[in-house]
Design a protein around this motif. Sequence first.
Motif, short mmCIF file in Angstrom:
data_model
loop_
_atom_site.label_atom_id
_atom_site.label_comp_id
_atom_site.label_asym_id
_atom_site.label_seq_id
_atom_site.Cartn_x
_atom_site.Cartn_y
_atom_site.Cartn_z
N PRO A 153 15.32 13.24 -7.01
CA PRO A 153 15.46 11.80 -7.26
C PRO A 153 15.42 11.39 -8.73
N ARG A 154 16.47 11.75 -9.46
CA ARG A 154 16.57 11.37 -10.88
C ARG A 154 17.98 11.70 -11.36
N ALA A 155 18.42 10.99 -12.38
CA ALA A 155 19.71 11.32 -13.00
C ALA A 155 19.62 12.77 -13.50
N GLY A 156 20.63 13.56 -13.21
CA GLY A 156 20.65 14.97 -13.55
C GLY A 156 20.07 15.86 -12.47
N GLY A 157 19.44 15.27 -11.45
CA GLY A 157 18.87 16.05 -10.36
C GLY A 157 19.93 16.71 -9.51
N ARG A 158 19.50 17.68 -8.73
CA ARG A 158 20.43 18.44 -7.88
C ARG A 158 20.53 17.84 -6.48
N LEU A 159 21.68 18.02 -5.86
CA LEU A 159 21.83 17.92 -4.42
C LEU A 159 21.94 19.37 -3.97
N TRP A 160 21.12 19.77 -3.06
CA TRP A 160 21.00 21.18 -2.72
C TRP A 160 20.88 21.38 -1.22
N GLU A 161 21.10 22.62 -0.83
CA GLU A 161 20.88 23.01 0.56
C GLU A 161 20.17 24.35 0.58
N GLU A 162 19.40 24.55 1.64
CA GLU A 162 18.73 25.84 1.88
C GLU A 162 19.13 26.31 3.26
N ASN A 163 19.49 27.59 3.36
CA ASN A 163 19.87 28.12 4.68
C ASN A 163 18.66 28.79 5.34
N ASP A 164 18.86 29.27 6.56
CA ASP A 164 17.77 29.86 7.32
C ASP A 164 17.29 31.19 6.75
N ALA A 165 18.01 31.77 5.79
CA ALA A 165 17.57 32.99 5.12
C ALA A 165 16.76 32.67 3.86
N GLY A 166 16.65 31.38 3.53
CA GLY A 166 15.90 30.99 2.35
C GLY A 166 16.73 30.89 1.09
N ASP A 167 18.05 31.08 1.19
CA ASP A 167 18.92 30.95 0.03
C ASP A 167 19.16 29.47 -0.26
N VAL A 168 19.13 29.12 -1.54
CA VAL A 168 19.33 27.74 -1.97
C VAL A 168 20.54 27.67 -2.88
N CYS A 169 21.37 26.66 -2.71
CA CYS A 169 22.48 26.45 -3.63
C CYS A 169 22.58 24.98 -3.98
N THR A 170 23.08 24.73 -5.17
CA THR A 170 23.33 23.38 -5.66
C THR A 170 24.77 23.04 -5.38
N TRP A 171 25.01 21.90 -4.73
CA TRP A 171 26.38 21.49 -4.42
C TRP A 171 26.71 20.12 -5.01
N GLY A 172 25.76 19.54 -5.75
CA GLY A 172 26.01 18.26 -6.39
C GLY A 172 24.98 17.98 -7.46
N ARG A 173 25.29 16.99 -8.31
CA ARG A 173 24.37 16.55 -9.38
C ARG A 173 24.29 15.02 -9.36
N VAL A 174 23.08 14.51 -9.47
CA VAL A 174 22.88 13.06 -9.49
C VAL A 174 23.42 12.51 -10.81
N LEU A 175 24.33 11.57 -10.72
CA LEU A 175 24.92 10.93 -11.89
C LEU A 175 24.24 9.59 -12.18
N THR A 176 23.94 8.83 -11.13
CA THR A 176 23.28 7.53 -11.27
C THR A 176 22.15 7.46 -10.27
N TRP A 177 20.98 7.12 -10.75
CA TRP A 177 19.80 6.92 -9.89
C TRP A 177 19.25 5.55 -10.24
N ASP A 178 19.61 4.54 -9.44
CA ASP A 178 19.22 3.16 -9.70
C ASP A 178 18.76 2.49 -8.40
N PRO A 179 17.58 2.92 -7.89
CA PRO A 179 17.12 2.35 -6.63
C PRO A 179 16.77 0.87 -6.79
N PRO A 180 17.03 0.04 -5.82
CA PRO A 180 17.69 0.34 -4.55
C PRO A 180 19.16 -0.04 -4.55
#
Length: 158
Positions: free
Chosen positions: A55-82
Amino acid sequence: MTTKATTDDTAVRTSVRVDAAPEHAFEVFTAGMDRWWTRAHHVQKGELKEIGVEPRAGGRLWEENDAGDVCTWGRVLTWDPPRTFAFSWLIGPNWQIPAEDAAGSRVTVTFTPTDTGTLVELVHDGFEVHGPGWEGVRGGVGSDGGWPAGLRQFAAAL
């Protein structure tokens, strides 16, 4: 809840009206992404265990699979809640784990208060940065099983 989706040559636009305050809608869309994300939509082998947003500009959007592997598939560009959450979509036409230097299209989600809740509008654009085959990315995320289904599942999670 009402949903609307359109796709043109340059963007996928999807929206949903929800009976929740913008603060709650923003929180569920971001911090609660693992509760509403389509479980079959992941890029790693195996099953999707968890998906999340830093939850921050520059933060990752990520996923973890059932084997525990994590990958980044996105980056936060704008974080302006709400009000606004925008991120780069790094997954290209091969729908595989993106390279660390992958170019990203842009997903912008806005949360606008209404008399009865919030209008959540999602625009995914800039597909051409994915190079040859970018039309397949646009077609996939713009199909009924892409962002439109995601927003319906998000609304149901509220």
